[in-house]
Design a protein around this motif. Structure first.
Motif, mmCIF file in Angstrom:
data_model
loop_
_atom_site.group_PDB
_atom_site.id
_atom_site.type_symbol
_atom_site.label_atom_id
_atom_site.label_comp_id
_atom_site.label_asym_id
_atom_site.label_seq_id
_atom_site.Cartn_x
_atom_site.Cartn_y
_atom_site.Cartn_z
ATOM 1 N N ILE A 69 0.835 -1.203 0.000
ATOM 2 C CA ILE A 69 0.000 0.000 0.000
ATOM 3 C C ILE A 69 0.871 1.255 0.000
ATOM 4 O O ILE A 69 0.644 2.192 -0.785
ATOM 5 N N PHE A 70 1.869 1.297 0.859
ATOM 6 C CA PHE A 70 2.747 2.474 0.917
ATOM 7 C C PHE A 70 3.592 2.600 -0.358
ATOM 8 O O PHE A 70 3.884 3.707 -0.809
ATOM 9 N N GLN A 71 3.958 1.466 -0.930
ATOM 10 C CA GLN A 71 4.666 1.514 -2.213
ATOM 11 C C GLN A 71 3.762 2.096 -3.300
ATOM 12 O O GLN A 71 4.204 2.903 -4.129
ATOM 13 N N GLY A 72 2.489 1.694 -3.294
ATOM 14 C CA GLY A 72 1.547 2.239 -4.269
ATOM 15 C C GLY A 72 1.316 3.731 -4.069
ATOM 16 O O GLY A 72 1.200 4.491 -5.041
ATOM 17 N N LEU A 73 1.281 4.169 -2.805
ATOM 18 C CA LEU A 73 1.113 5.598 -2.535
ATOM 19 C C LEU A 73 2.318 6.391 -3.027
ATOM 20 O O LEU A 73 2.160 7.462 -3.642
ATOM 21 N N ALA A 74 3.522 5.868 -2.778
ATOM 22 C CA ALA A 74 4.726 6.541 -3.273
ATOM 23 C C ALA A 74 4.738 6.586 -4.792
ATOM 24 O O ALA A 74 5.139 7.585 -5.405
ATOM 25 N N GLU A 75 4.258 5.523 -5.415
ATOM 26 C CA GLU A 75 4.190 5.482 -6.884
ATOM 27 C C GLU A 75 3.199 6.518 -7.400
ATOM 28 O O GLU A 75 3.456 7.188 -8.416
ATOM 29 N N THR A 76 2.077 6.669 -6.706
ATOM 30 C CA THR A 76 1.087 7.672 -7.094
ATOM 31 C C THR A 76 1.664 9.076 -7.002
ATOM 32 O O THR A 76 1.458 9.908 -7.903
ATOM 33 N N LEU A 77 2.370 9.376 -5.918
ATOM 34 C CA LEU A 77 2.978 10.698 -5.762
ATOM 35 C C LEU A 77 4.032 10.946 -6.841
ATOM 36 O O LEU A 77 4.154 12.065 -7.361
ATOM 37 N N ALA A 78 4.784 9.906 -7.179
ATOM 38 C CA ALA A 78 5.792 10.055 -8.231
ATOM 39 C C ALA A 78 5.140 10.311 -9.588
ATOM 40 O O ALA A 78 5.623 11.127 -10.384
ATOM 41 N N ILE A 79 4.031 9.618 -9.865
ATOM 42 C CA ILE A 79 3.315 9.842 -11.125
ATOM 43 C C ILE A 79 2.835 11.284 -11.207
ATOM 44 O O ILE A 79 2.986 11.958 -12.239
ATOM 45 N N ALA A 80 2.259 11.779 -10.114
ATOM 46 C CA ALA A 80 1.755 13.153 -10.107
ATOM 47 C C ALA A 80 2.891 14.155 -10.295
ATOM 48 O O ALA A 80 2.768 15.121 -11.066
ATOM 49 N N PHE A 81 4.011 13.936 -9.605
ATOM 50 C CA PHE A 81 5.125 14.889 -9.685
ATOM 51 C C PHE A 81 5.759 14.897 -11.069
ATOM 52 O O PHE A 81 5.948 15.967 -11.685
ATOM 53 N N LEU A 82 6.068 13.714 -11.594
ATOM 54 C CA LEU A 82 6.732 13.651 -12.894
ATOM 55 C C LEU A 82 5.810 14.125 -14.015
ATOM 56 O O LEU A 82 6.242 14.835 -14.934
ATOM 57 N N GLY A 83 4.538 13.740 -13.954
ATOM 58 C CA GLY A 83 3.602 14.175 -14.984
ATOM 59 C C GLY A 83 3.393 15.682 -14.971
ATOM 60 O O GLY A 83 3.376 16.327 -16.027
ATOM 61 N N THR A 84 3.265 16.264 -13.784
ATOM 62 C CA THR A 84 3.071 17.710 -13.674
ATOM 63 C C THR A 84 4.305 18.466 -14.131
ATOM 64 O O THR A 84 4.208 19.451 -14.889
ATOM 65 N N LEU A 85 5.477 18.046 -13.684
ATOM 66 C CA LEU A 85 6.712 18.728 -14.062
ATOM 67 C C LEU A 85 6.969 18.623 -15.564
ATOM 68 O O LEU A 85 7.329 19.616 -16.218
ATOM 69 N N GLY A 86 6.782 17.435 -16.121
ATOM 70 C CA GLY A 86 6.993 17.272 -17.563
ATOM 71 C C GLY A 86 6.027 18.105 -18.379
ATOM 72 O O GLY A 86 6.411 18.724 -19.386
ATOM 73 N N ALA A 87 4.767 18.164 -17.953
ATOM 74 C CA ALA A 87 3.782 18.970 -18.679
ATOM 75 C C ALA A 87 4.128 20.454 -18.601
ATOM 76 O O ALA A 87 3.975 21.190 -19.593
ATOM 77 N N ALA A 88 4.607 20.916 -17.443
ATOM 78 C CA ALA A 88 4.962 22.331 -17.302
ATOM 79 C C ALA A 88 6.139 22.696 -18.206
ATOM 80 O O ALA A 88 6.155 23.773 -18.824
ATOM 81 N N ILE A 89 7.113 21.794 -18.308
ATOM 82 C CA ILE A 89 8.283 22.072 -19.158
ATOM 83 C C ILE A 89 7.878 22.148 -20.631
ATOM 84 O O ILE A 89 8.311 23.039 -21.371
ATOM 85 N N ILE A 90 7.036 21.223 -21.070
ATOM 86 C CA ILE A 90 6.623 21.217 -22.477
ATOM 87 C C ILE A 90 5.687 22.387 -22.779
ATOM 88 O O ILE A 90 5.758 23.006 -23.855
ATOM 89 N N ALA A 91 4.789 22.721 -21.828
ATOM 90 C CA ALA A 91 3.810 23.781 -22.068
ATOM 91 C C ALA A 91 4.410 25.177 -21.961
ATOM 92 O O ALA A 91 3.788 26.136 -22.428
ATOM 93 N N PHE A 92 5.606 25.297 -21.372
ATOM 94 C CA PHE A 92 6.204 26.627 -21.207
ATOM 95 C C PHE A 92 6.408 27.340 -22.545
ATOM 96 O O PHE A 92 5.915 28.469 -22.731
ATOM 97 N N PRO A 93 7.072 26.745 -23.536
ATOM 98 C CA PRO A 93 7.185 27.452 -24.831
ATOM 99 C C PRO A 93 5.856 27.522 -25.574
ATOM 100 O O PRO A 93 5.598 28.486 -26.315
ATOM 101 N N LEU A 94 4.988 26.513 -25.392
ATOM 102 C CA LEU A 94 3.694 26.551 -26.071
ATOM 103 C C LEU A 94 2.839 27.715 -25.577
ATOM 104 O O LEU A 94 2.040 28.281 -26.335
#
Length: 287
Positions: A89-114
């Motif tokens: 369960i705690f591994q799944g929670l850490a995985e969820t937080l990592a998905i949110a962080f990486l997805g948000t950061l990657g989207a912000a980097i790509i959307a910055f020039p757009l």
């Protein structure tokens, strides 16, 4: 011999006098009020038809509330189960937080020039501005859950599909928010840079960026908080994270474990909310 006025003539005269004294109460309805009334009537009719077509029944709602109370009773007290399950369960929670962080950061980097291409005051041309807006609208119009189903079919099950789903969905959202922040930026710093001999790129670098970067950072922090919840939902369709385990526990009727997972998700969202709120307040204080 003059004829005395009839009762009808007296009433008409009195009505005319009242109309002259209070003309605002006897004016015809303005077109805006007529349109507002027509829209309100159409909304009521649409609501009525919708409730009828969807078989809305108060008795079913009351029975559902009773069933919900029964499930809540089964969820108490929350329990993680065995030690190995707790680790998962705690591994799944850490995985969820990592998905949110990486997805948000990657989207912000790509959307910055757009965002600069989609903003009216910094875009290369009207054609680029129009196409950038429409592409961002199209990407944003598809929910992250749909993107998760698409990416699971493309790259397979796992957190990588979850990161791609959050990233793709947020590119459209960040692109719109960033472009609106750029368009709302004060033009005076840009005019000062131009008056000093700087070009358009210099105006963007020294006139626009210092004003919009704190706003963009605030949007990123807010979306990180929101994506923590979204990454839980997309995990249910196989995109990794704690959502998959939550779905499995519901199917297995392990309601005490379900409540434990829900409490963990709420605690994680609450902590991220507090941290992002303080960071946004700090960014706002620097502006």
């Amino acid at each position: 011999m003059s004829r005395s006025p009839t009762l009808r003539d007296a009433a008409l005269a009195e009505m005319a006098a009242i109309t002259a004294r209070h003309p605002q109460h006897f004016r015809a309805l303005p077109p805006t009020r007529v349109k507002a009334g027509a829209l309100a009537l159409a909304a009521i009719m649409l609501l009525t038809i919708g409730l009828w077509r969807l078989d809305f029944a108060p008795s079913r709602l009351i029975d559902g509330v009773g069933q919900l109370i029964h499930f809540l009773g089964l969820m108490l007290p929350p329990a993680p189960g065995t030690w190995s399950r707790t680790l998962l369960i705690f591994q799944g929670l850490a995985e969820t937080l990592a998905i949110a962080f990486l997805g948000t950061l990657g989207a912000a980097i790509i959307a910055f020039p757009l965002g600069f291409l989609a903003a009216r005051n910094t875009s290369i041309s009207r054609v680029v501005h129009f196409l950038s807006r429409r592409v961002l609208d199209g990407v944003r119009g598809i929910d992250s859950l749909i993107w998760a189903l698409i990416w699971v079919s493309v790259v397979g099950l796992g957190p990588f599909a979850g990161v791609l789903a959050i990233l793709t969905s947020d590119i459209g959202t960040f692109g719109k928010l960033f472009s609106e922040a750029i368009e709302a930026a004060d033009r005076k710093p840009v005019e000062g840079v131009t008056a000093s001999g700087g070009g358009k790129l210099h105006g963007i670098r020294f006139g626009v960026l210092p004003a919009v970067l704190p706003v963009m950072a605030g949007h990123v922090l807010y979306m990180l908080e929101s994506n923590t919840r979204s990454s839980t939902i997309i995990g249910i369709v196989g995109a990794g994270g704690i959502g998959l385990m939550l779905s499995e526990m519901i199917r297995m009727l392990e309601w005490d474990v379900v409540s434990f997972i829900v409490l963990l998700i709420l605690a994680a969202v609450g902590v991220i909310d507090v941290i992002s709120g303080r960071l946004r307040a700090a960014l706002a204080g620097r502006r």
